[in-house]
Write an enzyme that holds these catalytic residues in place. Structure first.
Site: not given
Length: 953
Positions: A443, A448, A451, A482, A494, A500, A507, A510, A539
């Site tokens: 992902d 990128e 963009h 992804d 998720d 991630e 995790k 996190d 962002h």
């Protein structure tokens, strides 16, 4: 993509002023808007002849923002751009574009089957209009062509002169000076030593500016500017600098400034001749054999197939994919070893010494795995295939451009947790102890590379709300690719996580950078910030929109998630234009839904998703604050505010932001009316200071600037001093004016003018080997940061200077400061910000001493629990207020610039205001009362609070 760290806007960046946001559809929103219009949508002139079609009026323009449902004949034999302009000319009563052939130049024609979308750039008297693009959608089949719709932004209210009165070289110098102040002006430190001596910084990257010519910013009747691109490297952090600065071509003041570096949390770099250099670095001719296949071990340990090339002369295999584009452009997908490359050398240029990843056999592991080369090469192929197979798009530009990935880039040889697209290539950082190499998550690569797709379609300006849309689309498509490749179900909690898979030990939830399922809405979560912070929230605010898009993908057709992808891509490629905000983008997607003939039920799903995230017309008016407004909608940037003697002073433009700034003053208790202080003479009047009797400020002219003063009670404006270099940080007390000046070598010096003085007295004698900055003034004594030589080294501290006697006192040192931030002085104490460990996240101590320089203590420590990242300070006898960030590993509201207040003895600490968004330029109005510029609502408002807010939830 970059691991977001608190303070990335920097002690010298977060202080940049807010831009004004207007009500117009053209508004580029963040802290505020790039564009502002005084004509609300309801008042926009309707088309003189309403067609049998859906028409959305433009705001502040007579040209419709959207015309849909057309079926009007067009010239089938002409080139698409000519046919499009002929249609606009024939329907002048509808579009109000007098001469499309003269005022609209072709940018791009996108063909998908029978559909043709022509994108046209507006010119005003031959000068490009920033973000002025209009699109004509047509269908051509069976030898006939019809127009099906139009949309975009064409600004009909422009009347500004296109003759510049400011010399171009002056504009370039002022742009460079403005960027220098943004990236380093809030501290004076040992990093400034060589600049003070007239040399380049230790990083070897002095800032340089290049003019891109004249551009009209379409605020109201228009603002003629020079677009200056400033390049270099931040001396202390090593981060690359690439900013576009728009300098008013009639008055010489920077009216718009933002970074061009696009990452998951910050900047976009310049374009360059990457392909030519890359191919020269490899081999000049493509091989007759288009390549072979091999395998590679990803960072995760999974083995994947790779398209590679066997170099028979060297008897080795290279990570070069000739096969994917062999039938179209014959360009390649290249992966390069950049482990010896510093990020400053990889941004917007092709670094020397790059090598392809090679292997004796076709199976890659080892270094190719550890650096993320296998991941980057494989993932770039997946992203290319997705756009080719799902959207019929040949590479990022739609015309088969080569795809280059640089992996393993470092920051001064150390970890670099970042990745970005710079116009022609992807750059992936090495990672660190918490994050893997940045190409190790599909992902991120998809983000990128998207963009690049956005840049070659709507080209959404990377600042404010349009920049947040840019990020939202990069997140959406990157994550869509992804979950498709990994087989992750859309209802997986998720599924919306970005980055991630980069977590080493934590995790996934996190350490993920963002979550498209975070449920953020405009009403609860939109954060108004300056363009110096996260480019205006690109962002911070992106998941409000990407979350709505992700909901559409979850709900539109669970059996065909590509339907949502095709919908969003259709809106991006054929409806969106560079200055679109949330509302325009919503309209674009709804129009694309009709274009794709989605059912009424499906269109309602799209509307429901936007409504759930608060993306509805007029959403900007629903944001509340806990402060009292003193002066609203200032429409200014980079000029600050001041208070003293029961009064405030600030700069303000007009409602649409077209007029040069004027200085206004008013009572800090909010009573009475604001007074216009400065003359309306076409100059920009900025950097005000007041003691309640007099207001002083700087006026930017075509070749120099003046320090001016005028009594609040009225009377003539007096010119105190003329400078050919920049001045900032003005202070005034009983007729004495203190300021900071930048010498021709970039050195900084504090000077003062007593009543009647024609030339300033410099507290350091103006000596180039010294540096003084960040002054404060009270009872005839100046406090300032001082950089000075001691033996073969330099030291930095805080000094006081008695104006009447010339006596100085250097404050006691605690430790060995490497940098000093803003000073404050009262009748009893001197306060300042001190940095002894430049290797941390930007934390600084809040320090105090007596006026004699003794008894130095920290009110707030640089390290440990509760340490702050402050970059501005103001003081009264009762309290010291600091503008600060909080340390964190990601951007969120709590880490934005907020105001914290300490009692003068350090026993009490609390927040001044619980407003969300950005709070800047605090100035003490006496006691515990502070005035500041607040960006919470998206406007630039001057606000105050009589007492601190305490703790904020």
């Amino acid at each position: 993509m970059r691991k977001p760290r608190a303070g990335t806007s920097g002690a010298g960046t977060a202080k940049e002023g807010l831009l004004a946001r207007g009500a117009g559809a053209a508004a580029l929103l963040g802290a505020a808007a790039l564009l502002a219009t005084s004509v609300p949508a309801a008042q926009a002139a309707p088309p003189a002849q309403t067609p049998a079609a859906d028409v959305v009026p433009g705001t502040g323009t007579r040209t419709p923002a959207l015309v849909d449902g057309l079926h009007e004949s067009a010239d089938a034999k002409a080139a698409p751009a000519d046919a499009a302009r002929s249609h606009l000319a024939a329907k002048e009563s509808r579009y109000r574009i007098a001469d499309p052939g003269r005022d609209l130049s072709p940018v791009q024609t996108l063909k998908q089957g029978a559909d043709e979308t022509v994108r046209l750039q507006q010119k005003y008297h031959g000068v490009e209009v920033l973000g002025g693009q209009y699109m004509v959608r047509m269908e051509k089949k069976d030898g006939k062509r019809v127009v099906t719709g139009t949309s975009g932004k064409y600004f009909t209210a422009l009347t500004t002169s296109t003759t510049a009165t400011v010399p171009e070289d002056v504009a370039v110098r002022r742009a460079v000076s403005s960027v220098a102040a943004r990236v380093g002006g809030a501290t004076l430190g040992k990093k400034d030593i060589q600049r003070a001596e007239g040399a380049k910084s230790a990083a070897g990257a002095a800032l340089t500016g290049t003019s891109g010519g004249l551009v009209v910013i379409p605020r109201g009747t228009g603002v003629l500017t020079y677009r200056v691109t400033v390049r270099g490297t931040e001396a202390t952090t090593g981060r690359p600098v690439l900013q576009d600065v728009y300098v008013d071509a009639h008055a010489g003041f920077p009216v718009l400034q933002y970074s061009r570096i696009k990452t998951l949390t910050a900047p976009k770099a310049a374009t360059g001749t990457v392909k030519a250099a890359a191919r020269a670095a490899a081999k000049s001719d493509a091989p007759t054999n288009p390549g072979t296949t091999g395998t590679g071990v990803k960072y995760s340990g999974d083995k994947v197939p790779l398209n590679i090339y066997f170099d028979a002369s060297a008897k080795q295999y290279n990570l070069v994919d000739y096969a994917r584009m062999a039938a179209t452009s014959k360009n390649t997908l290249h992966t390069w070893d950049a482990r010896a490359v510093d990020v400053g050398d990889a941004s917007g240029r092709w670094p020397s010494g790059l090598k392809e990843f090679t292997n004796a056999g076709p199976d890659y592991s080892g270094d190719a795995t550890a650096t993320g080369a296998v991941d980057a090469h494989w993932a770039a192929g997946q992203v290319y295939d997705y756009y080719k197979n799902v959207h019929g798009r040949d590479s990022l530009d739609g015309r088969g451009m080569g795809i280059d990935s640089l992996v393993g880039v470092t920051l001064f040889g150390g970890p670099y947790v970042n990745a970005f697209w710079d116009g022609q290539k992807m750059v992936y950082g090495s990672g660190d102890e918490q994050y893997k190499t940045l190409s190790a998550d599909l992902d991120v690569v998809g983000h990128e590379m998207t963009h690049g797709v956005v840049e070659n379609t709507a080209n959404l300006v990377y600042a404010g709300q349009s920049g947040a849309l840019n990020e939202a689309l990069a997140d959406y498509f990157g994550n869509a690719i992804d979950v498709t490749v990994s087989g992750t179900k859309m209802d997986d909690p998720d599924s919306g996580l970005i980055g991630e898979d980069l977590c080493r030990t934590a995790k996934p939830r996190d350490c993920a950078f963002r979550d498209l399922n975070d449920g953020r809405t405009t009403a609860k979560d939109y954060l108004g910030v300056s363009f110096a912070t996260d480019n205006g929230g690109v962002h911070l605010n992106s998941t409000i929109f990407s979350g709505a898009l992700w909901n559409i993908r979850q709900d539109l057709d669970p059996k065909d998630p590509f339907l949502a992808d095709r919908l969003v891509y259709k809106a991006l490629s054929t409806y969106m234009t560079p200055l679109d905000g949330y509302t325009e983008a919503r309209n674009a997607i709804l129009a694309a839904a009709k274009d794709l003939k989605l059912s009424a039920r499906q269109q309602n799903i799209v509307k429901r998703s936007f409504n759930a995230h608060g993306i509805v017309p007029g959403w900007e008016n629903a944001i509340g604050v806990d402060s009292d407004q003193l002066f609203g909608k200032l429409n200014t940037t980079g000029t600050g505010t001041a208070a003293g003697g029961g009064w405030w002073a600030t700069s303000k433009s007009n409602d649409d932001g077209t007029e040069p700034y004027s200085i206004w003053a008013g009572k800090a208790d909010g009573t009475g009316s604001a007074k216009l202080i400065s003359p309306n003479d076409g100059r920009f009047h900025v950097y005000p200071a007041t003691d309640g009797k007099t207001v002083v400020w700087a006026a930017f002219g075509t070749s120099s600037l003046d320090i001016l003063a005028r009594p609040i009670a009225g009377g003539p404006t007096k010119k105190l001093y003329t400078s050919t270099t920049n001045v900032q940080n003005l202070r005034v007390e009983n007729g004495t004016v203190v300021f900071e000046s930048y010498d021709p070598f970039g050195g900084r010096h504090v000077g003062f003018l007593k009543p009647g003085d024609r030339q300033p007295t410099w507290v350091d004698g103006g000596r180039y080997e010294l540096g003084t900055a960040l002054p404060s003034l009270h009872h005839g004594t100046i406090a300032y940061a001082k950089l000075y030589p001691v033996g073969n080294d330099y030291k930095i501290g805080v000094e006081t200077y008695d104006i009447a006697t010339g006596a100085t006192h250097l404050a006691q040192q605690l430790g060995e400061p490497q940098a000093i931030g803003q000073t404050g002085i009262t009748g009893k104490n001197v306060f300042w910000l001190a940095d002894e460990n430049p290797a941390d996240q930007g934390q600084m101590a809040v320090r105090r001493s007596t006026l004699a320089g003794t008894g130095t203590v920290d009110l707030s420590p640089e390290a440990g629990p509760g340490a702050l990242i402050p970059f501005d300070l103001t003081a009264s006898d009762d309290a010291v207020t600091v503008n600060t960030l909080l340390p964190d590993t990601r951007y969120r509201n709590e880490t934005l610039p907020k105001l914290w207040q300490f009692s003068a003895d350090g026993t009490r600490k609390g927040r001044v205001s619980c407003n969300r968004g950005e709070q800047l330029y605090p100035s003490s109005a006496g006691g515990r009362k502070v005035v500041w510029l607040d960006g919470t609502t998206g406007f630039t408002d001057l606000v105050t609070r009589d007492r601190p807010a305490g703790t904020c939830s």
